[in-house]
Design a protein around this motif. Structure first.
Motif: not given
Length: 514
Positions: A273-278
């Protein structure tokens, strides 16, 4: 959709959109006013303190080096926490984050106004920056999800952009007047009634969105990496004036900041669950607009700050007079951003309006390289203020482009990212252009030039470099941002309904026929 609204029956798919109820339209306007007020407090606090710093230094006994931390503490906290605050707003609810940030900022303002020592004031300024990051990171995200109709959204963004662009000039005037009339403490204490009023209205009118919760995206390691990397990077840049660009302090901390940010990017490719979804950076509108913004904001320092310094240090204007001298630019920006930019964007597209605004700004900085050392405001500066119309054109268009590729579930993140690149550009512009101006001034003084000529020569160099940055921004905007086809307009990817609805609708992130 707000949880307290009654359930609706399915709409006839052949029918047009229902007319907004008067109460809903009014609440939307109030919500826009609250968000603009929060932004205004943030922008004012970044500029209002600059004219009061001599009085603060005399009253609290700051050293010359320590005084810079009245600005730096705010800038580091603000820039370092924006991305994290934006993502947290998506997870726990943007309304909650806005309210919490406004409350923290208001309380910290009271602490700053009551400060009786350098340490307490610097601590309060850091807390102000944190509160500003929390509120600012989600403000734009609330707007783009609240105003879903294209024309309404364009107008709302124009108001938002005008508030940011004109707030700095208003802050310089207000800071000078308050400092001279009642003392520097009131440049902070004035935020108390404004903050309380904003909170009372925001509780009632902001949409009660429900995020999926921290468990859906609490990337703790990513948060630590990006926050520490941004804070360390901004710190190394703002301290360039003290240590120099090639010092071990600057190079060492800069390298460490880059390593932390690189580790953050790697983390985002592997985190569940990335903080900044690329994925958000795959949009050319989002990535291109953020790059243009960094270049443009870095260049704008040379207008907003160096013109004020030219007025004070070369032409001999006082603090209040300097703020008043900058008001024509604020008036032009307001007239264009609120009365013209939305119509032009609707007719010609955000990209073309952005390019026109950048062209005007390039002309502005080019002409500023010719202001004389012994000039006069009315003949040498006042006519150039009208070219500040470029701000009123470029900023709303750029803001719309920067948010156009983000879905509703990422609106807070996109807002935090857009504000983060703004702060990085500002910090870089302050460090680079002020260092170049000071170095050129020292060189001219060593050659025997008088002080006015030496200062003006330093500003000329900074204006020229700022013009180069704007030219680079123009090239990026022209080549990276997509050109709409005739008869089309850019649209954004958005979610219809709210998090509870579970239904999504995707519109083309580049162009949609109208």
């Amino acid at each position: 959709m707000s949880a307290h609204l009654p359930a609706r029956t399915p709409a006839d798919p052949t029918a047009g959109p229902p007319a907004a109820a008067p109460a809903t339209a009014r609440s939307h306007r109030l919500a826009l006013g609250v968000i603009a007020t929060g932004l205004l407090m943030t922008v004012l606090d970044g500029s209002i303190v600059t004219v009061a710093m001599p009085a603060i230094q005399n009253d609290l006994g700051f050293s010359p080096a320590g005084l810079s931390w009245v600005v730096n503490a705010y800038l580091i906290a603000f820039g370092g926490l924006l991305l994290l605050a934006g993502r947290l707003g998506d997870l726990i609810g943007r309304k909650r984050m806005f309210l919490a940030g406004t409350a923290v900022f208001t309380a910290a303002s009271v602490l700053a106004g009551a400060a009786g020592s350098p340490g307490l004031l610097i601590t309060a300024r850091f807390l102000q920056g944190a509160g500003s990051a929390m509120a600012s990171a989600v403000g734009l995200g609330i707007l783009v999800t609240l105003f879903t109709e294209s024309r309404e959204r364009t107008r709302a963004i124009a108001v938002f952009s005008f508030t940011g662009a004109a707030g700095a000039s208003i802050g310089q005037v207000l800071g000078g007047v308050l400092t001279d009339a009642v003392g520097w403490h009131w440049i902070f204490l004035i935020n108390l009634p404004i903050g309380i009023a904003a909170l009372l209205v925001a509780v009632r009118v902001l949409p009660a969105d429900r995020g999926p919760g921290l468990a859906a995206g609490a990337d703790i390691l990513g948060a630590v990496l990006v926050t520490s990397g941004l804070m360390l990077g901004i710190y190394s840049v703002v301290e360039v004036g003290t240590y120099g660009w090639l010092s071990a302090h600057t190079l060492g901390l800069g390298a460490l900041a880059l390593a932390l940010l690189a580790a953050f990017v790697v983390r985002q490719t592997t985190a569940p669950a990335p903080l900044l979804p690329l994925r958000i950076l795959r949009s050319r509108s989002v990535s291109g607009a953020n790059l243009v913004q960094m270049l443009m904001v870095a260049a704008l320092f040379s207008f907003q700050i160096l013109v004020a310094l030219y007025l004070q240090r070369v032409l001999g204007h006082g603090a209040a007079a300097t703020g008043l001298a900058m008001l024509p630019a604020a008036a032009v920006i307001g007239a264009v951003s609120l009365g013209v930019s939305a119509r032009l964007s609707a007719r010609f597209g955000d990209r073309n309006v952005l390019l026109l605004g950048l062209a005007l700004l390039i002309a502005l900085l080019g002409l500023l390289t010719r202001v004389p050392a012994h000039g006069h405001y009315v003949t040498d500066l006042l006519p150039l203020m009208f070219l500040a119309a470029g701000f009123g054109l470029a900023l709303p268009a750029l803001t719309a482009l920067g948010m156009s590729g983000a879905g509703e579930e990422d609106a807070g993140l996109a807002s935090g990212l857009f504000n983060t690149t703004q702060q990085i550009g500002m910090a870089t512009g302050v460090a680079v252009l002020s260092t170049l101006a000071a170095s050129r001034t020292d060189t001219l003084l060593a050659e025997g030039r008088d002080r006015a000529e030496a200062l003006t020569g330093g500003y000329h160099l900074a204006f020229a470099v700022g013009g180069g940055l704007l030219t680079a921004a123009f090239v990026v905007a022209f080549t990276v941002l997509r050109r709409p086809e005739p008869g089309t307009r850019p649209q954004s990817e958005h979610r219809v309904g709210g998090p509870e609805s579970g239904t999504a609708h995707r519109t083309d992130t580049t162009t949609t026929t109208v």
